[in-house]
Design an enzyme around this catalytic site. Structure first.
Site, short mmCIF file in Angstrom:
data_model
loop_
_atom_site.label_atom_id
_atom_site.label_comp_id
_atom_site.label_asym_id
_atom_site.label_seq_id
_atom_site.Cartn_x
_atom_site.Cartn_y
_atom_site.Cartn_z
N GLY A 66 0.78 -1.25 0.10
CA GLY A 66 0.04 0.04 0.05
C GLY A 66 0.62 1.18 0.10
N CYS A 67 1.96 1.27 0.70
CA CYS A 67 2.76 2.46 0.82
C CYS A 67 3.38 2.80 -0.47
CB CYS A 67 3.86 2.24 2.07
SG CYS A 67 3.14 1.99 3.66
N THR A 68 3.81 1.76 -1.20
CA THR A 68 4.54 1.66 -2.40
C THR A 68 3.51 2.37 -3.35
OG1 THR A 68 5.99 -0.15 -2.01
CG2 THR A 68 5.71 0.39 -3.98
#
Length: 155
Positions: free
Chosen positions: A44-46
């Site tokens: 998700g952060c990527t």
């Protein structure tokens, strides 16, 4: 000490990638996006970082600087930034000072366990250092476009 929409954000200094020290007061004249995310190199952060990367020129066009913030160490941030070709700096907040200022540390469920972690959140600060908008419990799809539209609407 938390932030409030419509109020000036207390000045802060933080370490970021590229051996940068980020000082909010030194960014007067620019809008500032701070997006807090749980952990480098997670799916998700990527995706969220890639979305900010892909719209970076549009943020620049409306005099808006972007910073990603997590508790990860600078070394982890440098690797994540390089691998994803992020054109913006990532702020390391291992002592959670910035996280506490923006009240993003929350109880979360992680694999069935209760843990304290960063709740995905984004903040838009205007050219005078006033918090104009906040997004909490962010859902990634469409989020960056929403932040961009808000930045473009600022004078």
């Amino acid at each position: 000490m938390s932030v409030t929409v419509g109020e000036p954000v207390n000045d802060f200094q933080a370490q970021a990638t590229n051996n940068k020290d980020v000082l909010l007061s030194a960014l007067k004249g620019y809008n500032v996006v701070l997006y807090f995310y749980p952990k480098d190199s997670t799916p998700g952060c990527t995706t969220e970082g890639q979305d900010f990367r892909d719209h970076y020129d549009e943020f620049k066009a409306c005099k808006t600087v972007v910073f990603g913030v997590s508790r990860d160490a600078l070394k982890s941030h440098e690797a994540f930034k390089q691998k994803q070709n992020f054109p913006f700096a990532l702020i390391s907040d291992p002592d959670e000072e910035l996280c506490k200022q923006f009240d993003v540390i929350k109880m979360k469920n992680m694999y069935g366990k209760q843990v304290m972690g960063i709740e995905r959140s984004t903040f838009l600060i205007d050219k005078e250092g006033v918090l104009r908008q906040e997004w909490r419990k962010v859902s990634i799809p469409g989020h960056v476009k929403e932040v961009l539209a808000a930045a473009e609407s600022l004078p």
